[in-house]
Scaffold this active site. Structure first.
Site, short mmCIF file in Angstrom:
data_model
loop_
_atom_site.label_atom_id
_atom_site.label_comp_id
_atom_site.label_asym_id
_atom_site.label_seq_id
_atom_site.Cartn_x
_atom_site.Cartn_y
_atom_site.Cartn_z
CB CYS A 100 -0.88 -0.02 1.25
SG CYS A 100 -1.63 1.57 1.63
CB CYS A 104 -4.79 6.34 -2.96
SG CYS A 104 -3.49 5.22 -3.42
CB THR A 191 -3.66 4.29 4.95
OG1 THR A 191 -4.44 3.15 5.26
CG2 THR A 191 -2.68 3.97 3.86
CD GLU A 258 -2.74 0.69 7.32
OE1 GLU A 258 -1.88 -0.19 7.49
OE2 GLU A 258 -3.14 1.02 6.18
CG HIS A 293 -9.89 4.64 -0.43
ND1 HIS A 293 -8.78 5.21 -0.98
CD2 HIS A 293 -9.42 3.74 0.46
CE1 HIS A 293 -7.69 4.68 -0.44
NE2 HIS A 293 -8.05 3.78 0.44
CE1 TYR A 297 -8.55 0.55 -0.70
CE2 TYR A 297 -9.00 -1.70 -0.03
CZ TYR A 297 -8.57 -0.43 0.28
OH TYR A 297 -8.17 -0.14 1.55
CB CYS A 300 -3.82 -0.01 -4.88
SG CYS A 300 -5.01 -0.56 -3.63
CD GLU A 456 -5.05 -1.11 2.94
OE1 GLU A 456 -4.29 -1.54 2.06
OE2 GLU A 456 -4.89 -0.04 3.52
FE1 SF4 Z 1 -3.23 1.94 0.02
FE2 SF4 Z 1 -4.67 1.04 -2.01
FE3 SF4 Z 1 -5.73 2.77 -0.27
FE4 SF4 Z 1 -3.82 3.52 -2.01
S1 SF4 Z 1 -5.91 2.81 -2.52
S2 SF4 Z 1 -3.94 4.05 0.14
S3 SF4 Z 1 -2.54 1.72 -2.06
S4 SF4 Z 1 -5.08 0.67 0.14
FE FE Z 2 -6.62 1.54 2.13
#
Ligand code: SF4
Ligand code: FE
Length: 491
Positions: A100, A104, A191, A258, A293, A297, A300, A456
């Protein structure tokens, strides 16, 4: 100001007076701490790739606010193409870090707060949108990393913020002054909090009139007076503290992060306030941030999935079973699952729409379907990866054993000799490479990196039930009933 290099980003963190605690103690040099540094390296990649001509087109973009070239992580999406490029960029970062990369949450909060403040101002004549634009211009021009902080501790979940025995269970205003507000509370599992220059705080649920003091959004520097973080530990994290354990760590370069972020009477000047009592807009900012968000996902986790699939394929190759049809079929299934997630990330972007404020929002139903699938498919992908890798990924002796010259055999063989003899890979592959791929898979499937790839995937951007509520709301069951009535000839 120009974009920061990765090194400049790391150096910029040293200038902050961020308060970090771990294992019951204050960590002074947290930038070089072996348990924290991999997560900093990860964010640094968002800077490094923007400097790389090969990726500059994806990683950088023209600011809609200033026309300056900025990192896409600070961008307000201007089209559905921008939304898709966001997902492509996240997949790339996942491939490069297998972690991660944290930046983001800031990007997603920028886009949610930008459009929400516009609509609050429209209704109340407040100046939150102007405040936000000024703040974001500063962020873009200085190429800053910002943490988007949403998740409150929530206390008794059957009660609203104002009904909690302890009012700090949700971030709230404790004092209103001429020049700003004073806030208290905390945000859980944040995060990239420690690695960020600034934070944007947002409410975490819809609120009613009684919750007015909890309906608050604002920005504050990470080293603001009264703010501090307590580092969240991860499975097998202390391997990072062992000497000579870079192989055992699995992914020694990169990691996620985190922390519990505490606000103990932090003063927020008026110019950094984006919501202050307009409780009926709390739900809007939550829904929009969560939507972005959940789209994220689909990028990422797909990039990280690419690395897991690659590692499983290498494990099969090193074990000499890559031609077995059962192995090939498992790799096909993993790819199918991973690309399905990517389809969801791209689809909710392609179906995006323009908000009143002018930036682009993803399709909420499809973003929630995306994240719902993310709560499942990475689990199946790691199950198949473990299946292919074999038990060795969790039973192999330590790197210290492989390096040991303690004599154990009757012919003078050392522990290292014995380990290298019995854990040898197929011909042409070094035992060390086999060790590396096994430990990497252990790390991804159930070690420190599993925080980012497994749990996560379940709870990040909202737990599965949160998506099911949104799917129920957006699913248009009434409209579907009408389709059925029309076709079946029911009046
Ligand atoms: Fe982390 Fe994925 Fe959230 Fe970006 S979108 S902060 S990589 S969990
Ligand atoms: Fe996240």
């Amino acid at each position: 100001m120009a974009l920061m290099t990765a090194q400049e980003y790391i150096e910029s963190l040293r200038k902050l007076k961020t308060r970090v605690y771990m294992f019951g103690e204050k960590i002074e040099n947290w930038v070089d701490h072996p348990m924290i540094r991999p997560s900093i390296n990860c964010v640094a990649m968002t800077y490094a790739l923007a400097q790389d001509p090969q990726y500059a087109e994806l990683m950088t973009v023209k600011s809609s606010l200033t026309g300056h070239t900025i990192n896409r992580f600070t961008h307000l999406h201007q089209s559905t193409e921008d939304l898709m490029n966001k997902v492509r960029m996240q997949r790339l970062l996942g491939q490069k870090t297998a972690s991660c990369f944290q930046r983001c949450v800031g990007m997603d909060s920028f886009n949610a707060v930008f459009s929400t403040t516009f609509e609050v101002d429209e209704k109340y004549g407040t100046h939150y949108h102007e405040n936000f634009k000024n703040f974001l211009t500063m962020v873009q021009d200085n190429d800053l990393t910002v943490d988007g902080a949403m998740t409150d501790p929530k206390g008794d979940r059957s009660k609203s913020p104002s009904q909690q025995a302890d009012p700090d269970m949700y971030v709230h205003v404790v004092e209103r002054r001429e020049d700003g507000i004073v806030v208290c509370g905390a945000k859980c599992h944040q995060t990239g909090s420690i690695n960020s220059h600034w934070h944007i705080f947002m409410p975490t649920i819809s609120m009613g009139e009684a919750d007015k003091d909890w309906a608050v959004s604002f920005a504050c520097p990470t080293d603001a007076e009264g703010m501090y973080m307590i580092y969240g530990r991860q499975s097998c994290d202390t391997r990072k503290l062992e000497e000579d354990a870079s192989i055992d760590v699995g992914n020694a370069k990169f990691g996620g992060q985190e922390a519990l972020v505490v606000l103990d009477h932090v003063f927020i000047p008026n110019e950094y306030i984006f919501l202050n009592g307009e409780y009926e807009f709390a739900g809007m900012v939550v829904e929009r941030f969560a939507g972005y968000h959940r789209q994220s996902y689909g990028g990422c986790k797909v990039g990280v999935g690419d690395v897991v699939i690659g590692a499983a394929a290498l494990a099969a190759e090193y074990n000499g079973v890559e031609k077995a049809s059962a192995v090939k079929d498992k790799l096909i299934e993993m790819t199918h699952l991973n690309e399905t997630l990517f389809c969801c990330g791209i689809a909710c972007s392609a179906q995006g729409f323009k908000t009143k404020a002018g930036n682009y929002q993803i399709d909420l139903l499809l973003a929630n379907v995306c994240k719902q699938n993310v709560t499942r498919f990475p689990y199946e992908i790691v199950r198949l990866a473990e299946d292919i890798a074999g038990g060795l990924m969790v039973t192999m002796p330590s790197q210290k054993d492989f390096n040991s010259d303690t004599v154990v055999g009757r012919n003078g063989e050392t522990i290292g000799d014995i380990c290298n003899k019995f854990f040898a890979a197929r011909e042409g592959v070094s035992t060390e490479d086999r060790q590396r791929i096994m430990r990497f898979l252990e790390n991804m499937c159930l070690g420190a990196a599993a925080v980012g790839y497994r749990t996560e995937s379940m709870h990040g951007a909202g737990s599965p039930q949160a998506q099911r509520i949104m799917i129920a709301r957006q699913g248009n069951i009434q409209g579907k009933k009408q389709f059925a009535k029309d076709v079946a000839g029911i009046q």
